[in-house]
Design a protein around this motif. Structure first.
Motif, PDB file in Angstrom:
ATOM      1  N   ARG A 153       0.843  -1.192   0.000  1.00 12.22           N
ATOM      2  CA  ARG A 153       0.000   0.000   0.000  1.00 12.22           C
ATOM      3  C   ARG A 153       0.882   1.248   0.000  1.00 12.22           C
ATOM      4  O   ARG A 153       1.865   1.324   0.742  1.00 12.22           O
ATOM      5  N   ILE A 154       0.511   2.216  -0.821  1.00 12.54           N
ATOM      6  CA  ILE A 154       1.188   3.504  -0.895  1.00 12.54           C
ATOM      7  C   ILE A 154       0.197   4.590  -0.509  1.00 12.54           C
ATOM      8  O   ILE A 154      -0.933   4.608  -1.003  1.00 12.54           O
ATOM      9  N   GLY A 155       0.605   5.483   0.371  1.00 11.59           N
ATOM     10  CA  GLY A 155      -0.266   6.555   0.822  1.00 11.59           C
ATOM     11  C   GLY A 155       0.366   7.920   0.629  1.00 11.59           C
ATOM     12  O   GLY A 155       1.585   8.081   0.755  1.00 11.59           O
ATOM     13  N   VAL A 156      -0.461   8.913   0.319  1.00  8.54           N
ATOM     14  CA  VAL A 156      -0.038  10.303   0.162  1.00  8.54           C
ATOM     15  C   VAL A 156      -0.929  11.147   1.068  1.00  8.54           C
ATOM     16  O   VAL A 156      -2.146  10.969   1.087  1.00  8.54           O
ATOM     17  N   ARG A 157      -0.328  12.060   1.827  1.00 13.31           N
ATOM     18  CA  ARG A 157      -1.100  12.869   2.767  1.00 13.31           C
ATOM     19  C   ARG A 157      -0.625  14.321   2.731  1.00 13.31           C
ATOM     20  O   ARG A 157       0.512  14.621   2.369  1.00 13.31           O
ATOM     21  N   ARG A 158      -1.545  15.202   3.097  1.00 14.43           N
ATOM     22  CA  ARG A 158      -1.294  16.644   3.141  1.00 14.43           C
ATOM     23  C   ARG A 158      -1.975  17.193   4.391  1.00 14.43           C
ATOM     24  O   ARG A 158      -3.154  16.924   4.633  1.00 14.43           O
ATOM     25  N   GLU A 159      -1.244  17.973   5.196  1.00 16.10           N
ATOM     26  CA  GLU A 159      -1.781  18.489   6.451  1.00 16.10           C
ATOM     27  C   GLU A 159      -1.408  19.968   6.611  1.00 16.10           C
ATOM     28  O   GLU A 159      -0.348  20.405   6.145  1.00 16.10           O
ATOM     29  N   ARG A 160      -2.282  20.688   7.269  1.00 18.18           N
ATOM     30  CA  ARG A 160      -1.998  22.084   7.656  1.00 18.18           C
ATOM     31  C   ARG A 160      -2.342  22.257   9.124  1.00 18.18           C
ATOM     32  O   ARG A 160      -3.432  21.912   9.570  1.00 18.18           O
ATOM     33  N   ARG A 161      -1.404  22.812   9.878  1.00 17.96           N
ATOM     34  CA  ARG A 161      -1.550  22.999  11.316  1.00 17.96           C
ATOM     35  C   ARG A 161      -1.366  24.479  11.652  1.00 17.96           C
ATOM     36  O   ARG A 161      -0.349  25.075  11.303  1.00 17.96           O
ATOM     37  N   VAL A 162      -2.366  25.069  12.316  1.00 19.48           N
ATOM     38  CA  VAL A 162      -2.347  26.475  12.694  1.00 19.48           C
ATOM     39  C   VAL A 162      -2.384  26.563  14.215  1.00 19.48           C
ATOM     40  O   VAL A 162      -3.281  26.014  14.858  1.00 19.48           O
TER      41      VAL A 162
END
Length: 217
Positions: free
Chosen positions: A112-121
């Motif tokens: 399994r290959i996963g791609v993620r994007r996150e923004r933390r304020v």
């Protein structure tokens, strides 16, 4: 601490926790409310809200955690949210919001290959203390009964301090391999982690007496 859990038609379970945390000098009330889906291969969710309050009403802590995923055989998109608001006193506190999403896909080899994007304020009482962090990540996992489990990942983080530009960037990678024969008492567990960061110099105030420069990593 008291807890109550209710399952509805093997589809959704809801839970409620009530309790108190007492020390020699303070007492805090705790309330936790949650709901979670039980079915697979459908839109799944996991929502949890926690609140801690003190008798004086000044200090409190709220935390919200949510996870949504559309589970199927090949492609699994997901969306995560975490929020935390803490009031430390009548004049101090902070608020943190983190939103992320991505997807994972299953290859023909079973990996399994996963791609993620996150923004933390992160926002504090003073506007100049606001920070924004943008994270990108890639993960790889493969598990075979006769070859063990292999995991690898890469995370990139760009952090901005109150809109003044790039304040701290880092790249972090990890590699893990676990092998254990069924019904055998021995196993192999290898892990490697690499982090590369940028060192920045910014003006700081020391004990409200003088201004200078400090190195932060």
């Amino acid at each position: 601490m008291a807890a109550l859990s209710l399952e509805l038609d093997s589809i959704v379970t809801t839970s409620l926790e009530l309790g108190q945390i007492a020390t020699d000098s303070s007492r805090t009330s705790k309330v936790v409310v949650g709901t979670r889906s039980l079915q697979s291969r459908t839109l799944r969710h996991d929502i949890r809200f926690t609140r801690l309050t003190s008798p004086d009403g000044v200090r409190k802590w709220d935390r919200t955690e949510t996870h949504f995923s559309l589970t199927n055989r090949r492609l699994t998109p997901f969306l995560d949210y975490e929020g935390e608001a803490r009031q430390l006193s009548a004049t101090s506190g902070y608020d943190i919001q983190q939103l992320g999403g991505g997807f994972s896909t299953e290859l023909k080899s079973g990996a399994r290959i996963g791609v993620r994007r996150e923004r933390r304020v992160e926002a504090f009482d003073q506007p100049e203390e606001r920070t924004v962090a943008d994270l990108w990540g890639v993960d790889y996992k493969r598990q075979a009964p006769k070859k063990g489990r292999l995991e690898a990942g890469l995370t990139l983080n760009e952090k901005t301090y109150s809109g003044t530009g790039n304040d701290l960037s880092y790249a972090m990678g990890h590699l893990a391999y676990l092998f254990r024969q069924p019904r055998h008492p021995w196993w192999i567990d290898l892990r490697y982690r690499l982090e590369r960061s940028v060192e920045e110099t910014k003006s700081v105030v020391y004990d409200s007496l003088a201004a200078g420069f400090g190195d932060y990593r």
